[in-house]
Design a protein around this motif. Structure first.
Motif, mmCIF file in Angstrom:
data_model
loop_
_atom_site.group_PDB
_atom_site.id
_atom_site.type_symbol
_atom_site.label_atom_id
_atom_site.label_comp_id
_atom_site.label_asym_id
_atom_site.label_seq_id
_atom_site.Cartn_x
_atom_site.Cartn_y
_atom_site.Cartn_z
ATOM 1 N N LEU A 69 -4.581 4.298 -13.163
ATOM 2 C CA LEU A 69 -4.821 3.153 -12.283
ATOM 3 C C LEU A 69 -4.998 3.636 -10.846
ATOM 4 O O LEU A 69 -5.921 3.218 -10.136
ATOM 5 C CB LEU A 69 -3.630 2.190 -12.378
ATOM 6 C CG LEU A 69 -3.683 0.936 -11.510
ATOM 7 C CD1 LEU A 69 -4.784 -0.008 -11.977
ATOM 8 C CD2 LEU A 69 -2.332 0.216 -11.511
ATOM 9 N N GLN A 105 -4.430 5.919 2.467
ATOM 10 C CA GLN A 105 -4.084 4.763 1.637
ATOM 11 C C GLN A 105 -2.885 5.148 0.762
ATOM 12 O O GLN A 105 -2.852 6.221 0.160
ATOM 13 C CB GLN A 105 -5.277 4.368 0.760
ATOM 14 C CG GLN A 105 -5.067 3.039 0.035
ATOM 15 C CD GLN A 105 -6.340 2.492 -0.579
ATOM 16 O OE1 GLN A 105 -7.244 3.253 -0.950
ATOM 17 N NE2 GLN A 105 -6.431 1.171 -0.717
ATOM 18 N N THR A 106 -1.914 4.243 0.709
ATOM 19 C CA THR A 106 -0.682 4.475 -0.043
ATOM 20 C C THR A 106 -0.681 3.671 -1.330
ATOM 21 O O THR A 106 -1.021 2.484 -1.325
ATOM 22 C CB THR A 106 0.539 4.050 0.799
ATOM 23 O OG1 THR A 106 0.500 4.746 2.042
ATOM 24 C CG2 THR A 106 1.846 4.354 0.075
ATOM 25 N N PHE A 107 -0.302 4.301 -2.423
ATOM 26 C CA PHE A 107 -0.197 3.637 -3.737
ATOM 27 C C PHE A 107 1.264 3.670 -4.182
ATOM 28 O O PHE A 107 1.913 4.713 -4.125
ATOM 29 C CB PHE A 107 -1.067 4.370 -4.762
ATOM 30 C CG PHE A 107 -2.541 4.237 -4.517
ATOM 31 C CD1 PHE A 107 -3.160 4.967 -3.509
ATOM 32 C CD2 PHE A 107 -3.311 3.369 -5.277
ATOM 33 C CE1 PHE A 107 -4.522 4.838 -3.263
ATOM 34 C CE2 PHE A 107 -4.676 3.236 -5.047
ATOM 35 C CZ PHE A 107 -5.285 3.973 -4.036
ATOM 36 N N MET A 108 1.763 2.534 -4.684
ATOM 37 C CA MET A 108 3.176 2.446 -5.081
ATOM 38 C C MET A 108 3.450 3.044 -6.458
ATOM 39 O O MET A 108 4.431 2.677 -7.120
ATOM 40 C CB MET A 108 3.611 0.975 -5.116
ATOM 41 C CG MET A 108 4.142 0.471 -3.792
ATOM 42 S SD MET A 108 4.756 -1.227 -3.919
ATOM 43 C CE MET A 108 6.307 -0.967 -4.770
ATOM 44 N N THR A 109 2.610 3.945 -6.892
ATOM 45 C CA THR A 109 2.661 4.456 -8.265
ATOM 46 C C THR A 109 4.045 4.964 -8.690
ATOM 47 O O THR A 109 4.555 4.602 -9.748
ATOM 48 C CB THR A 109 1.613 5.572 -8.419
ATOM 49 O OG1 THR A 109 0.362 5.045 -7.976
ATOM 50 C CG2 THR A 109 1.498 6.024 -9.857
ATOM 51 N N LEU A 147 10.601 1.808 -11.567
ATOM 52 C CA LEU A 147 11.050 0.459 -11.919
ATOM 53 C C LEU A 147 10.796 0.170 -13.393
ATOM 54 O O LEU A 147 11.655 -0.354 -14.104
ATOM 55 C CB LEU A 147 10.322 -0.590 -11.070
ATOM 56 C CG LEU A 147 10.720 -0.688 -9.593
ATOM 57 C CD1 LEU A 147 9.766 -1.615 -8.851
ATOM 58 C CD2 LEU A 147 12.160 -1.206 -9.458
ATOM 59 N N HIS A 205 5.789 6.777 -3.056
ATOM 60 C CA HIS A 205 4.644 6.071 -2.482
ATOM 61 C C HIS A 205 3.569 7.116 -2.186
ATOM 62 O O HIS A 205 3.543 7.722 -1.118
ATOM 63 C CB HIS A 205 5.051 5.348 -1.195
ATOM 64 C CG HIS A 205 6.119 4.318 -1.411
ATOM 65 N ND1 HIS A 205 7.103 4.055 -0.501
ATOM 66 C CD2 HIS A 205 6.370 3.499 -2.466
ATOM 67 C CE1 HIS A 205 7.904 3.112 -0.982
ATOM 68 N NE2 HIS A 205 7.482 2.760 -2.177
ATOM 69 N N LYS A 265 0.393 9.104 -1.150
ATOM 70 C CA LYS A 265 -0.575 8.950 -0.060
ATOM 71 C C LYS A 265 -1.845 9.726 -0.378
ATOM 72 O O LYS A 265 -1.771 10.870 -0.841
ATOM 73 C CB LYS A 265 -0.010 9.539 1.247
ATOM 74 C CG LYS A 265 1.411 9.159 1.604
ATOM 75 C CD LYS A 265 1.514 7.775 2.183
ATOM 76 C CE LYS A 265 2.958 7.413 2.482
ATOM 77 N NZ LYS A 265 3.131 6.014 2.855
ATOM 78 N N GLU A 294 7.022 4.417 -7.438
ATOM 79 C CA GLU A 294 8.047 3.366 -7.502
ATOM 80 C C GLU A 294 7.827 2.461 -8.716
ATOM 81 O O GLU A 294 8.784 2.067 -9.382
ATOM 82 C CB GLU A 294 8.059 2.549 -6.208
ATOM 83 C CG GLU A 294 9.207 1.554 -6.199
ATOM 84 C CD GLU A 294 9.515 0.954 -4.829
ATOM 85 O OE1 GLU A 294 8.769 1.196 -3.866
ATOM 86 O OE2 GLU A 294 10.521 0.216 -4.753
ATOM 87 N N LEU A 295 6.562 2.137 -9.017
ATOM 88 C CA LEU A 295 6.279 1.352 -10.226
ATOM 89 C C LEU A 295 6.775 2.093 -11.468
ATOM 90 O O LEU A 295 7.393 1.492 -12.364
ATOM 91 C CB LEU A 295 4.773 1.077 -10.351
ATOM 92 C CG LEU A 295 4.203 -0.010 -9.431
ATOM 93 C CD1 LEU A 295 2.680 -0.004 -9.496
ATOM 94 C CD2 LEU A 295 4.748 -1.385 -9.807
#
Lengths: 307, 307
Positions: free
Chosen positions: A246, A169-173, A179, A154, A156, A175-176
């Motif tokens: 992104l 601001q946190t981006f789920m990059t 997955l 995640h 930051k 983890e994406l």
């Protein structure tokens, strides 16, 4: 070995995340006597299992006749952790040792603290662990004014000014990426450790110019494998580039025109550094492990009088 | 029951996807005598297991003294399927029965075909199964000129004109939703079947206006759960809205100013219909099951002389 450590041990620094437990044993000069680690992260432990998991790693290093301070950071302080440590709200200093939560340990040889996390209310956001890396970074770079990016599961993006965490601001990059590369229809198309930097940079640029098409670009990786026999390396580098691109599109208000410090695993920092460089931004990289240790040491300095 | 079916059975229509096998048994007027289904989708079958999986469902329905035609569509025709059926390249008609691949079955009571998929070269894309739904839709709406959207695991947006599939684009929206709601850090924040339409529509609009921030919006669902005790319903509706909004932003060149037909599961079509309506677009919905059956029946009509 344990005996040599035991004679000089003054402080135990603990980075306890969701998946891993990493411990550094330090002498009175802050030099590392030994490092230990295990995969007994927060996610697999019940409340009673934290102290035994820690003692499994350091029990034989602890002197019997005194109390050794143990300073922890990370998900160990979450609601599902050893003890819930508070969140401090931004804007704030990177939390100091005085705000740490004292944990009741059963073993009388240790005095244990968990450092707070940081939260932001509206837009809501949270961090646990990264604030300690920022504290370590600021201990070494007190005049820094800019943005700290901490890439990971995640990622930051954190605005830092006048030694304060201003907003983040946190981006789920990450983890994406995990997955998609392990659990999705793309998994067979990206099964490689190889990396093509020019493919990566093209994908970064592509995602930055049309971020709204990301869900189509992702399926395009699978389709290009089927239709055009695209290589695994091309596919994996594209996947990484689309997701980093992104994120760079979304985090532009953070990094544009700012001094940027990256704190993370060296290989991951390099990927972000390359992506940012293609946008004309030079970022300096710092090791997450070093910054965490520096942050834990700074917190220890702040509480050691109180032991 | 099986006997009544056996006497009237003329044709078997098979929708064989990655996860499910769905069979309709039809009489000479095309009326449904019976439906059968199992979870023996393509993903869990080796090549030799397809025929037995089909016969488990329909073996007792088959007349002994004649050959019953079986027309299949979907992932059963992929490289990992029963037999690889070709891809037809766009622009093309929705593939007809004449282009179907004849499968060598061991049981002499069936004559089995698999319909082709459709591919697009540059930007690369593929479909298997949706082309049969489009064929069914065009059999009923031959004058349709516009865009067909088939929401699902891999949602397709398809330009259709003069009975041809002109071009298409696939979005991984459904798979992203499944991965995020079941496997990610968000899973505990979205554990509900409830849905709040106004939250959904706000999230659609939010993602459409800032699609580049999607990875941050996603983590925001987790953070809002921790920081502001956001409800599961709010979280789940937001997740759905963010992903549908991202897709609508990316597919805008497809749907803007066009006649739109949605083909899919009714509940999913309704979600897309609501999202499009908020953009001022009225879409008509059609059942995927009905369109698949219509497409398979049309293909059967095209080959039945050749049996």
């Amino acid at each position: 070995m344990s005996e040599a450590v035991r004679d000089k041990l003054v402080f135990v620094a603990v980075d306890w995340g969701t998946s891993n437990l990493r411990v550094s044993l330090l002498d009175e000069d802050g030099a590392i006597l030994a490092k230990r680690q295990s995969d007994r992260g927060m996610a697999q432990l019940s409340r009673e299992e934290f102290e035994p998991a820690l003692l499994d790693l350091i029990g034989s290093d602890l002197p019997a006749n005194k109390v050794t301070p143990v300073m922890c950071c990370g998900m160990v302080g979450s609601r599902q952790g050893w003890a819930e440590a508070r969140y401090v709200s931004v804007p704030c200093n990177a939390p100091s040792g005085e705000l740490a939560t004292r944990v009741q340990s059963k073993d009388a040889r240790i005095a244990t603290w968990i450092l707070p996390g940081v939260q932001q209310v509206g837009p809501d956001d949270v961090m646990r662990g990264e604030e300690t890396q920022i504290a370590g970074f600021l201990a070494q770079n007190p005049k820094f004014d800019g943005v700290v990016c901490l890439p990971g599961t995640h990622t930051k993006w954190v605005r830092v000014s006048a030694e304060e965490i201003v907003s983040f601001q946190t981006f789920m990059t990450g983890e994406l990426f995990a997955l998609l590369s392990k659990e999705s229809v793309l998994r067979h198309s990206v099964e490689t450790e190889d990396f093509d930097q020019s493919v990566f940079l093209n994908a970064v640029s592509d995602a930055m110019s049309r971020p709204q098409s990301i869900a189509a670009k992702l399926f395009g990786i699978r389709a290009a494998h089927l239709v055009s026999d695209q290589s695994l390396t091309h596919a994996k580098s594209s996947l990484s580039g689309y997701l980093v691109g992104l994120e760079l599109a979304g985090s532009r208000p953070y990094w544009l025109g700012m001094d940027i410090a990256l704190i993370g695993a060296p290989a991951l920092c390099e990927i972000y550094q390359d992506g940012l460089k293609a946008q004309g931004c030079l970022a300096k990289s710092y090791s997450a492990e070093d910054m965490t240790l520096a942050g834990l040491k700074a917190a220890f300095e702040q509480v050691k009088e109180t032991i």
